[in-house]
Scaffold this active site. Structure first.
Site, short mmCIF file in Angstrom:
data_model
loop_
_atom_site.label_atom_id
_atom_site.label_comp_id
_atom_site.label_asym_id
_atom_site.label_seq_id
_atom_site.Cartn_x
_atom_site.Cartn_y
_atom_site.Cartn_z
N ASP A 9 0.88 -1.19 0.00
CA ASP A 9 0.00 0.00 0.00
C ASP A 9 0.92 1.24 0.00
O ASP A 9 0.87 2.07 0.88
CB ASP A 9 -0.96 0.00 1.19
N ASP A 14 6.82 1.08 2.41
CA ASP A 14 6.60 0.14 1.31
C ASP A 14 7.63 0.40 0.20
O ASP A 14 8.12 -0.54 -0.43
CB ASP A 14 5.20 0.32 0.70
O1 RIB Z 1 1.69 -0.29 10.76
C1 RIB Z 1 2.68 -0.13 9.80
C2 RIB Z 1 2.16 -0.52 8.45
O2 RIB Z 1 1.06 0.32 8.08
C3 RIB Z 1 3.16 -0.35 7.34
O3 RIB Z 1 2.94 -1.38 6.41
C4 RIB Z 1 2.79 0.97 6.73
O4 RIB Z 1 3.22 1.10 5.40
C5 RIB Z 1 1.30 0.94 6.85
O5 RIB Z 1 0.76 0.20 5.78
CA CA Z 2 2.65 -0.77 4.08
#
Ligand code: RIB
Ligand code: CA
Length: 326
Positions: A9, A14
């Site tokens: 996401d 990411d």
């Molecule tokens: O809680 C951390 C996660 O939430 C990570 O994957 C960040 O990118 C969000 O998606």
């Molecule tokens: Ca993420």
């Protein structure tokens, strides 16, 4: 060599996870699926394409995934903030609406991410790992449409959940909270699951001095990762300071690092993990029975409660300092 489907996401952490997976000699990325999460699906897809194109991996296909969580938005007042737009105070915002990279000129594939996951896993010899580092919507949808995939997935390495650590509510971690039903479906799938929760990612929070080391290498991946470390550190120092305030978590990259070197995760407990889908104050909480209080509950996940911060930093630096494609 680990053959993987990455589910993201994107999002700043990411972006580092994608860069590590693309650059690692130990990983073959079969495809990258986007999902609603840090931002809406159009943003997370565009961000994913930006990262892929920035490093010149235009041959790695990107698939757009689910726009909505499975059901959480259907109950009035359960999620008022869809799609998620980040913390209320803009100075705590570590993702932005779009990553600060040139707009993508490459496009996502025509097929939906869920179709790609099903087709790829069903055609495989059981040697593919799925690495979801966002909400688990695409993976759970694929499991609902074609349950047979569960028998053919090698393992699922998930960044999500928390045992004692939380980040979006007093009880929940963001990825599980965005789509609790999806998280529950995946946890109940019977697949081999390695869970990389906040307890591990916070232990592996990287020093902001790592950004300086990265800039010295002069590679595009290191340059951009350094920028991300600094941006995230500026946000985290007020929004959620780590025990060592000079460090910041790069959650998703830790899950990818495990595919490069298993020693990066520590204190792994094989136990039962469930997800609260009640819609109450603990909605989206991952309930990890680390103390094994429920004698009836079957273990369903290897939960990493710790991580080797130094090894994680070394892996990031080494993988991202490899010369990019263009
Ligand atoms: O809680 C951390 C996660 O939430 C990570 O994957 C960040 O990118 C969000 O998606
Ligand atoms: Ca993420």
């Amino acid at each position: 060599m680990e053959r993987i489907i990455l589910d993201v996401d994107t999002g700043t952490d990411d972006a580092v996870a994608i860069m590590m997976a693309l650059q690692s000699e130990d990983i073959e990325v079969l495809g990258i699926c986007s999902v609603n999460g840090n931002r809406g699906i159009d943003n997370t897809t565009e961000n994913t394409l930006r990262v892929v194109e920035y490093l010149g991996y235009d041959n790695v296909p990107v698939y757009k995934g689910c726009r909505f969580p499975m059901v959480v938005t259907l109950t009035p007042n359960r999620r008022e903030c869809f799609p998620y737009k980040g913390p209320k105070d803009p100075k705590d915002n570590v993702h932005g609406d779009y990553l600060e990279l040139p707009a993508a000129t490459i496009k996502e594939q025509k097929d939906h991410a869920v179709k790609f996951i099903i087709d790829t896993i069903m055609a495989s010899d059981g040697d593919i790992s799925i690495v979801p580092v966002g909400p688990l919507t695409n993976i759970a949808m694929a499991m609902r449409i074609e349950p047979e995939i569960c028998k053919k997935i090698k393992q699922i390495v998930i960044m999500g959940g928390g045992y004692r650590e939380t980040n979006i509510t007093a009880t929940a971690e963001f990825n599980f909270w965005i789509d609790p039903e999806a998280a529950k479906i995946v946890m109940q799938s019977g697949c081999k699951i390695i869970l990389v929760p906040l307890d591990a990612t916070h232990k592996a929070a990287v020093s902001k001095d790592l950004a300086k080391e990265m800039r010295k290498t002069g590679t595009k991946a290191c340059d951009y990762a350094a920028e991300i470390i600094e941006t995230r550190w500026n946000g985290y120092k007020t929004w959620q300071p780590m025990e060592d305030v000079n460090t910041v978590p790069i959650h998703d990259a830790l899950a990818v690092s495990y595919l490069i070197n298993k020693d990066v995760l520590q204190n792994i407990v094989y136990t039962h993990v469930d997800v609260d889908i009640s819609g109450g104050i603990s909605d989206g909480q991952s309930v990890c029975d680390v103390e094994k209080r429920d004698k009836e509950a079957m273990p369903n996940a290897y939960v990493a409660l710790g991580a080797d911060k130094n090894l994680f930093e070394q892996l990031m630096l080494k993988t991202l300092s490899k010369k990019e494609r263009k």
